[in-house]
Design a protein around this motif. Structure first.
Motif, PDB file in Angstrom:
ATOM      1  N   ALA A  64       0.835  -1.209   0.000  1.00  0.00           N
ATOM      2  CA  ALA A  64       0.000   0.000   0.000  1.00  0.00           C
ATOM      3  C   ALA A  64       0.863   1.249   0.000  1.00  0.00           C
ATOM      4  CB  ALA A  64      -0.922  -0.015   1.210  1.00  0.00           C
ATOM      5  N   ILE A  65       1.952   1.208   0.730  1.00  0.00           N
ATOM      6  CA  ILE A  65       2.841   2.373   0.795  1.00  0.00           C
ATOM      7  C   ILE A  65       3.618   2.533  -0.505  1.00  0.00           C
ATOM      8  CG2 ILE A  65       4.810   3.355   2.028  1.00  0.00           C
ATOM      9  CD1 ILE A  65       3.747   1.769   4.492  1.00  0.00           C
ATOM     10  N   VAL A  66       4.118   1.407  -1.020  1.00  0.00           N
ATOM     11  CA  VAL A  66       4.943   1.470  -2.239  1.00  0.00           C
ATOM     12  C   VAL A  66       4.104   1.889  -3.441  1.00  0.00           C
ATOM     13  CG1 VAL A  66       6.320   0.059  -3.809  1.00  0.00           C
ATOM     14  CG2 VAL A  66       6.639  -0.161  -1.363  1.00  0.00           C
ATOM     15  N   PHE A  67       2.819   1.500  -3.478  1.00  0.00           N
ATOM     16  CA  PHE A  67       1.974   1.874  -4.616  1.00  0.00           C
ATOM     17  C   PHE A  67       1.342   3.251  -4.461  1.00  0.00           C
ATOM     18  CE2 PHE A  67       1.407  -2.841  -5.487  1.00  0.00           C
ATOM     19  CZ  PHE A  67       2.365  -2.821  -6.490  1.00  0.00           C
ATOM     20  N   ALA A  68       1.309   3.809  -3.271  1.00  0.00           N
ATOM     21  CA  ALA A  68       0.692   5.124  -3.066  1.00  0.00           C
ATOM     22  C   ALA A  68       1.541   6.236  -3.656  1.00  0.00           C
ATOM     23  CB  ALA A  68       0.467   5.369  -1.579  1.00  0.00           C
ATOM     24  N   VAL A  69       2.850   6.114  -3.578  1.00  0.00           N
ATOM     25  CA  VAL A  69       3.735   7.181  -4.057  1.00  0.00           C
ATOM     26  C   VAL A  69       3.677   7.332  -5.580  1.00  0.00           C
ATOM     27  CG1 VAL A  69       6.131   7.947  -4.158  1.00  0.00           C
ATOM     28  CG2 VAL A  69       5.208   7.021  -2.039  1.00  0.00           C
ATOM     29  N   PRO A  70       3.817   6.266  -6.383  1.00  0.00           N
ATOM     30  CA  PRO A  70       3.727   6.459  -7.839  1.00  0.00           C
ATOM     31  C   PRO A  70       2.362   6.951  -8.285  1.00  0.00           C
ATOM     32  CG  PRO A  70       4.730   4.339  -7.362  1.00  0.00           C
ATOM     33  CD  PRO A  70       4.227   4.887  -6.070  1.00  0.00           C
ATOM     34  N   LEU A  71       1.319   6.561  -7.570  1.00  0.00           N
ATOM     35  CA  LEU A  71      -0.016   7.035  -7.925  1.00  0.00           C
ATOM     36  C   LEU A  71      -0.130   8.547  -7.725  1.00  0.00           C
ATOM     37  CD1 LEU A  71      -2.763   6.029  -8.889  1.00  0.00           C
ATOM     38  CD2 LEU A  71      -3.430   5.840  -6.503  1.00  0.00           C
ATOM     39  N   GLY A  72       0.412   9.045  -6.633  1.00  0.00           N
ATOM     40  CA  GLY A  72       0.411  10.489  -6.394  1.00  0.00           C
ATOM     41  C   GLY A  72       1.252  11.249  -7.407  1.00  0.00           C
ATOM     42  N   VAL A  73       2.418  10.707  -7.757  1.00  0.00           N
ATOM     43  CA  VAL A  73       3.276  11.357  -8.758  1.00  0.00           C
ATOM     44  C   VAL A  73       2.596  11.364 -10.116  1.00  0.00           C
ATOM     45  CG1 VAL A  73       5.469  11.160  -9.994  1.00  0.00           C
ATOM     46  CG2 VAL A  73       5.414  10.883  -7.527  1.00  0.00           C
ATOM     47  N   PHE A  74       1.952  10.250 -10.473  1.00  0.00           N
ATOM     48  CA  PHE A  74       1.222  10.193 -11.746  1.00  0.00           C
ATOM     49  C   PHE A  74       0.114  11.239 -11.796  1.00  0.00           C
ATOM     50  CE2 PHE A  74      -2.402   8.555 -14.192  1.00  0.00           C
ATOM     51  CZ  PHE A  74      -1.822   8.546 -15.456  1.00  0.00           C
ATOM     52  N   GLY A  75      -0.608  11.400 -10.704  1.00  0.00           N
ATOM     53  CA  GLY A  75      -1.660  12.411 -10.652  1.00  0.00           C
ATOM     54  C   GLY A  75      -1.113  13.824 -10.807  1.00  0.00           C
ATOM     55  N   ALA A  76       0.021  14.098 -10.177  1.00  0.00           N
ATOM     56  CA  ALA A  76       0.599  15.435 -10.272  1.00  0.00           C
ATOM     57  C   ALA A  76       1.114  15.718 -11.689  1.00  0.00           C
ATOM     58  CB  ALA A  76       1.741  15.584  -9.271  1.00  0.00           C
ATOM     59  N   ILE A  77       1.786  14.742 -12.285  1.00  0.00           N
ATOM     60  CA  ILE A  77       2.318  14.952 -13.636  1.00  0.00           C
ATOM     61  C   ILE A  77       1.183  15.061 -14.651  1.00  0.00           C
ATOM     62  CG2 ILE A  77       3.652  13.864 -15.477  1.00  0.00           C
ATOM     63  CD1 ILE A  77       5.541  12.831 -13.331  1.00  0.00           C
ATOM     64  N   SER A  78       0.136  14.246 -14.496  1.00  0.00           N
ATOM     65  CA  SER A  78      -0.985  14.352 -15.431  1.00  0.00           C
ATOM     66  C   SER A  78      -1.720  15.679 -15.253  1.00  0.00           C
ATOM     67  CB  SER A  78      -1.939  13.170 -15.255  1.00  0.00           C
ATOM     68  OG  SER A  78      -2.470  13.163 -13.955  1.00  0.00           O
ATOM     69  N   GLY A  79      -1.827  16.175 -14.032  1.00  0.00           N
ATOM     70  CA  GLY A  79      -2.430  17.491 -13.810  1.00  0.00           C
ATOM     71  C   GLY A  79      -1.621  18.604 -14.448  1.00  0.00           C
ATOM     72  N   MET A 107       8.729  16.955  -2.975  1.00  0.00           N
ATOM     73  CA  MET A 107       7.966  17.135  -1.735  1.00  0.00           C
ATOM     74  C   MET A 107       6.733  16.237  -1.722  1.00  0.00           C
ATOM     75  SD  MET A 107       8.275  21.246  -1.236  1.00  0.00           S
ATOM     76  CE  MET A 107       6.948  21.276  -0.088  1.00  0.00           C
ATOM     77  N   LEU A 108       6.094  16.063  -2.881  1.00  0.00           N
ATOM     78  CA  LEU A 108       4.925  15.205  -2.965  1.00  0.00           C
ATOM     79  C   LEU A 108       5.276  13.757  -2.657  1.00  0.00           C
ATOM     80  CD1 LEU A 108       1.930  14.853  -3.794  1.00  0.00           C
ATOM     81  CD2 LEU A 108       2.786  14.363  -6.076  1.00  0.00           C
ATOM     82  N   VAL A 109       6.428  13.294  -3.123  1.00  0.00           N
ATOM     83  CA  VAL A 109       6.858  11.927  -2.825  1.00  0.00           C
ATOM     84  C   VAL A 109       7.011  11.746  -1.315  1.00  0.00           C
ATOM     85  CG1 VAL A 109       8.809  10.337  -3.032  1.00  0.00           C
ATOM     86  CG2 VAL A 109       7.926  11.466  -5.049  1.00  0.00           C
ATOM     87  N   GLY A 110       7.642  12.712  -0.664  1.00  0.00           N
ATOM     88  CA  GLY A 110       7.819  12.627   0.782  1.00  0.00           C
ATOM     89  C   GLY A 110       6.495  12.651   1.528  1.00  0.00           C
ATOM     90  N   LEU A 111       5.603  13.549   1.123  1.00  0.00           N
ATOM     91  CA  LEU A 111       4.306  13.641   1.805  1.00  0.00           C
ATOM     92  C   LEU A 111       3.443  12.410   1.569  1.00  0.00           C
ATOM     93  CD1 LEU A 111       3.415  17.383   1.245  1.00  0.00           C
ATOM     94  CD2 LEU A 111       3.920  16.252   3.399  1.00  0.00           C
ATOM     95  N   ALA A 112       3.462  11.886   0.343  1.00  0.00           N
ATOM     96  CA  ALA A 112       2.663  10.693   0.041  1.00  0.00           C
ATOM     97  C   ALA A 112       3.171   9.495   0.830  1.00  0.00           C
ATOM     98  CB  ALA A 112       2.695  10.410  -1.463  1.00  0.00           C
TER      99      ALA A 112
END
Length: 126
Positions: free
Chosen positions: A80-95, A113-118
């Motif tokens: 759950a932790i390992v998959f949460a970070v790429p999902l957040g990065v993907f959302g930011a880059i797509s935005g 910063m998003l990687v650290g927070l996620a």
């Protein structure tokens, strides 16, 4: 009023019309060509490989997963932790892409910063 020659000596110096700079440091442009008698394929065969980044990244993700698995004493919870970070990065880059924004230094710092927070939020939720 005094003559300028009493204070300094003048001489002509020949140099470049302008000086190239990169990050406020002097820089030069270097170009290269094959030595006589060698083909382009032979020159490319001597080129060092640069594909180690993918291997290093995969080893880093595996190391983080193993540390989290040891911490939580489970093989499923760290996923759950390992998959949460790429999902957040993907959302930011797509935005960024959808809004037409460029990938400048501020955006890259924001992604770090998003990687650290996620990762922090995923760890706290688990």
């Amino acid at each position: 009023m005094i003559p300028l020659s009493t204070l300094l000596n003048q001489k002509k110096i020949f140099g470049p019309e302008y000086i190239q700079r990169y990050n406020l440091f002097r820089a030069i442009e270097i170009t290269a060509a094959n030595a006589p008698g060698y083909s382009t394929g032979q020159a490319m065969a001597e080129k060092k490989s640069g594909g180690e980044v993918v291997v290093i990244f995969a080893l880093a993700v595996m190391m983080v997963f193993l540390v989290l698995a040891a911490q939580y004493e489970s093989w499923i919870i760290p996923l759950a932790i390992v998959f949460a970070v790429p999902l957040g990065v993907f959302g930011a880059i797509s935005g960024q892409f959808l809004r037409g924004l460029d990938n400048n230094v501020y955006a890259q710092i924001g992604l770090i910063m998003l990687v650290g927070l996620a990762a922090k939020n995923a760890i706290l939720i688990v």
